[in-house]
Design an enzyme around this catalytic site. Structure first.
Site, PDB file in Angstrom:
ATOM      1  N   HIS A 143      72.489  32.897  68.840  1.00  0.00           N
ATOM      2  CA  HIS A 143      73.278  32.014  67.978  1.00  0.00           C
ATOM      3  C   HIS A 143      72.848  30.574  68.216  1.00  0.00           C
ATOM      4  O   HIS A 143      72.626  30.200  69.361  1.00  0.00           O
ATOM      5  CB  HIS A 143      74.770  32.172  68.298  1.00  0.00           C
ATOM      6  CG  HIS A 143      75.630  31.221  67.529  1.00  0.00           C
ATOM      7  ND1 HIS A 143      75.938  31.430  66.205  1.00  0.00           N
ATOM      8  CD2 HIS A 143      76.203  30.038  67.878  1.00  0.00           C
ATOM      9  CE1 HIS A 143      76.688  30.417  65.776  1.00  0.00           C
ATOM     10  NE2 HIS A 143      76.865  29.558  66.777  1.00  0.00           N
ATOM     11  N   VAL A 145      50.803  40.214  34.359  1.00  0.00           N
ATOM     12  CA  VAL A 145      51.353  41.536  34.040  1.00  0.00           C
ATOM     13  C   VAL A 145      50.246  42.582  34.116  1.00  0.00           C
ATOM     14  O   VAL A 145      49.101  42.323  33.728  1.00  0.00           O
ATOM     15  CB  VAL A 145      52.013  41.521  32.649  1.00  0.00           C
ATOM     16  CG1 VAL A 145      51.021  41.228  31.548  1.00  0.00           C
ATOM     17  CG2 VAL A 145      52.722  42.821  32.354  1.00  0.00           C
ATOM     18  N   ASP A 158      44.555  48.881  47.900  1.00  0.00           N
ATOM     19  CA  ASP A 158      44.902  48.857  46.480  1.00  0.00           C
ATOM     20  C   ASP A 158      44.256  49.994  45.694  1.00  0.00           C
ATOM     21  O   ASP A 158      44.841  50.515  44.740  1.00  0.00           O
ATOM     22  CB  ASP A 158      44.471  47.520  45.854  1.00  0.00           C
ATOM     23  CG  ASP A 158      45.380  46.368  46.259  1.00  0.00           C
ATOM     24  OD1 ASP A 158      46.286  46.592  47.091  1.00  0.00           O
ATOM     25  OD2 ASP A 158      45.179  45.250  45.754  1.00  0.00           O
TER      26      ASP A 158
HETATM   27  C1  LIG Z   1      47.410  36.322  43.583  1.00  0.00           C
HETATM   28  C2  LIG Z   1      47.754  37.428  44.542  1.00  0.00           C
HETATM   29  C3  LIG Z   1      48.705  37.198  45.514  1.00  0.00           C
HETATM   30  C4  LIG Z   1      49.017  38.203  46.407  1.00  0.00           C
HETATM   31  N1  LIG Z   1      49.965  37.966  47.357  1.00  0.00           N
HETATM   32  C5  LIG Z   1      50.257  38.917  48.240  1.00  0.00           C
HETATM   33  C6  LIG Z   1      51.187  38.674  49.273  1.00  0.00           C
HETATM   34  O1  LIG Z   1      51.758  37.601  49.383  1.00  0.00           O
HETATM   35  N2  LIG Z   1      51.456  39.661  50.151  1.00  0.00           N
HETATM   36  C7  LIG Z   1      50.848  40.878  50.050  1.00  0.00           C
HETATM   37  O2  LIG Z   1      51.136  41.754  50.862  1.00  0.00           O
HETATM   38  N3  LIG Z   1      49.949  41.141  49.097  1.00  0.00           N
HETATM   39  C8  LIG Z   1      49.632  40.191  48.195  1.00  0.00           C
HETATM   40  N4  LIG Z   1      48.714  40.447  47.223  1.00  0.00           N
HETATM   41  C9  LIG Z   1      48.088  41.778  47.184  1.00  0.00           C
HETATM   42  C10 LIG Z   1      46.997  41.848  48.230  1.00  0.00           C
HETATM   43  O3  LIG Z   1      46.068  40.796  48.017  1.00  0.00           O
HETATM   44  C11 LIG Z   1      46.288  43.198  48.116  1.00  0.00           C
HETATM   45  O4  LIG Z   1      47.229  44.241  48.217  1.00  0.00           O
HETATM   46  C12 LIG Z   1      45.276  43.366  49.224  1.00  0.00           C
HETATM   47  O5  LIG Z   1      44.293  42.348  49.172  1.00  0.00           O
HETATM   48  C13 LIG Z   1      44.599  44.736  49.098  1.00  0.00           C
HETATM   49  O6  LIG Z   1      43.566  44.835  50.028  1.00  0.00           O
HETATM   50  P1  LIG Z   1      42.330  45.759  49.705  1.00  0.00           P
HETATM   51  O7  LIG Z   1      41.459  45.698  50.907  1.00  0.00           O
HETATM   52  O8  LIG Z   1      42.791  47.072  49.214  1.00  0.00           O
HETATM   53  O9  LIG Z   1      41.630  45.092  48.450  1.00  0.00           O
HETATM   54  P2  LIG Z   1      40.952  43.655  48.326  1.00  0.00           P
HETATM   55  O10 LIG Z   1      41.582  42.661  49.240  1.00  0.00           O
HETATM   56  O11 LIG Z   1      40.948  43.383  46.859  1.00  0.00           O
HETATM   57  O12 LIG Z   1      39.484  43.895  48.854  1.00  0.00           O
HETATM   58  C14 LIG Z   1      38.545  44.602  48.112  1.00  0.00           C
HETATM   59  C15 LIG Z   1      37.207  43.909  48.311  1.00  0.00           C
HETATM   60  O13 LIG Z   1      36.200  44.707  47.743  1.00  0.00           O
HETATM   61  C16 LIG Z   1      35.296  43.885  47.060  1.00  0.00           C
HETATM   62  N5  LIG Z   1      34.623  44.715  46.069  1.00  0.00           N
HETATM   63  C17 LIG Z   1      35.078  45.139  44.874  1.00  0.00           C
HETATM   64  N6  LIG Z   1      34.138  45.899  44.254  1.00  0.00           N
HETATM   65  C18 LIG Z   1      33.096  45.984  45.107  1.00  0.00           C
HETATM   66  C19 LIG Z   1      31.821  46.625  45.067  1.00  0.00           C
HETATM   67  N7  LIG Z   1      31.448  47.352  44.020  1.00  0.00           N
HETATM   68  N8  LIG Z   1      31.000  46.487  46.131  1.00  0.00           N
HETATM   69  C20 LIG Z   1      31.373  45.755  47.208  1.00  0.00           C
HETATM   70  N9  LIG Z   1      32.538  45.124  47.294  1.00  0.00           N
HETATM   71  C21 LIG Z   1      33.389  45.232  46.257  1.00  0.00           C
HETATM   72  C22 LIG Z   1      36.164  42.807  46.459  1.00  0.00           C
HETATM   73  O14 LIG Z   1      35.411  41.655  46.154  1.00  0.00           O
HETATM   74  C23 LIG Z   1      37.157  42.555  47.599  1.00  0.00           C
HETATM   75  O15 LIG Z   1      36.697  41.594  48.509  1.00  0.00           O
HETATM   76  C24 LIG Z   1      48.368  39.457  46.315  1.00  0.00           C
HETATM   77  C25 LIG Z   1      47.416  39.678  45.332  1.00  0.00           C
HETATM   78  C26 LIG Z   1      47.115  38.678  44.450  1.00  0.00           C
HETATM   79  C27 LIG Z   1      46.049  38.933  43.416  1.00  0.00           C
END
Ligand SMILES: Cc1cc2nc3c(=O)[nH]c(=O)nc-3n(C[C@H](O)[C@H](O)[C@H](O)COP(=O)(O)OP(=O)(O)OC[C@H]3O[C@@H](n4cnc5c(N)ncnc54)[C@H](O)[C@@H]3O)c2cc1C
Length: 276
Positions: free
Chosen positions: A250, A76, A118
């Site tokens: 189909h 959550v 995100d």
């Molecule tokens: C358990 C789980 C299951 C999920 N399943 C799905 C799914 O099935 N389908 C879907 O669409 N989405 C899913 N998601 C969501 C998806 O993982 C995220 O929306 C996606 O990874 C976002 O990508 P991003 O690049 O914004 O962030 P992230 O993938 O989180 O990448 C951010 C990166 O930045 C790095 N980072 C953070 N702080 C720093 C720093 N200060 N310096 C350098 N690097 C840093 C982190 O380590 C990470 O590697 C899931 C999430 C979780 C937690």
């Protein structure tokens, strides 16, 4: 795997925001798997009890229930992970919940700094992040681009899967559309029978006046694959008639999307037409 599972959900349904027609097969599948669901129930906390744990739950009727458990999974709430990035020093503006504010070019208020994924707020989805990354890369390399998505699909990898794109029926009504919808049962598809995957429905929501497709929802085996066609239809501003007249192989599950579009238009072929 034989584990007894109890889901404690504060809102009135699991998968909040999911169309009720799409939710029903999931509720049935959870019941079959022995998963019990407490809705409008608040998990107050948990404590150790011998070798196990006990979760205290406040029920909708004001009572309290103590649920014994071996494991507690807290799934959550989410918040932006912006600490330590030095966003203050860079002068980057956040919104009131702490997400990084970006424009359609994924540009922050500091023009040479872009943000994607995100960090920029919900929906928190991998494919959204990836698409924003493409937009930001194009803009940084001087190409015209915009994050301008009509239908950000949402997939839930339950059994069967749930996938939605565009508006749900409730959202479409809230936005003032005169809505019609067609709901086609997966069990009526030959392929579903052949695969022994009869659970689920396919739903197409349309604007009754214009025939424009407003949203598509699927609960079915492989729903997250099947939703791709709906995303294209929504992005192209397709009419229900377009989906209805598109010939599908189909026997396939994809025929269900076509059948639901026909049903939304009151032209169902393989089910009784009902105005919804
Ligand atoms: C358990 C789980 C299951 C999920 N399943 C799905 C799914 O099935 N389908 C879907 O669409 N989405 C899913 N998601 C969501 C998806 O993982 C995220 O929306 C996606 O990874 C976002 O990508 P991003 O690049 O914004 O962030 P992230 O993938 O989180 O990448 C951010 C990166 O930045 C790095 N980072 C953070 N702080 C720093 C720093 N200060 N310096 C350098 N690097 C840093 C982190 O380590 C990470 O590697 C899931 C999430 C979780 C937690």
């Amino acid at each position: 795997m034989g584990s007894e599972v109890t889901i404690v959900e504060m809102l009135d349904s699991v998968l909040p925001g999911t169309d009720k027609d799409l939710l029903r097969p999931i509720q049935k599948s959870m019941r079959k798997a022995g998963i019990s669901v407490l809705t409008k129930a608040k998990a107050k906390g948990y404590e150790k009890d011998g070798d196990g744990l006990v979760v205290e739950v406040e029920l909708d009727n004001g009572g309290t229930e103590k649920i014994p458990a071996d494991q507690v999974l807290v799934a959550v709430g989410f918040h932006p992970n912006t600490e330590g990035l030095g966003l203050d020093a860079a002068g980057i503006q956040l919104d009131e919940r702490g997400w990084v504010k970006v424009d359609a070019q994924c540009r922050t208020n500091v023009p040479h700094i872009h943000a994607i994924g995100d960090l920029t707020g919900p929906p928190l989805l991998a494919h959204r992040a990836s698409h924003m990354g493409e937009v930001a890369a194009d803009i940084i390399s001087g190409e015209p681009a915009a994050f301008d998505v009509m239908a950000m699909p949402l997939g839930v990898f339950t059994d069967p899967e749930v996938a939605q794109a565009g508006l749900t029926e409730a959202e479409a009504k809230e936005k003032g559309h005169q809505v019609r919808s067609g709901v086609f049962p997966v069990a009526a598809l030959g392929r579903a029978g052949a695969m022994n995957q009869p659970d689920g429905v396919m739903k197409v929501v349309i604007d009754e006046k214009t025939d424009v497709i407003l949203g598509v929802g699927i609960t079915a085996y492989n729903a997250c694959d099947l939703i791709g066609e709906a995303c294209l239809a929504l992005e192209m501003g397709a009419l229900a008639e377009d989906l209805s007249l598109t010939v599908h192989v189909h026997p396939t599950l994809s025929e269900g999307v076509m059948e639901a579009a026909k049903a939304a238009r009151g032209e169902a072929l393989h089910m009784i037409n009902r105005k919804r």
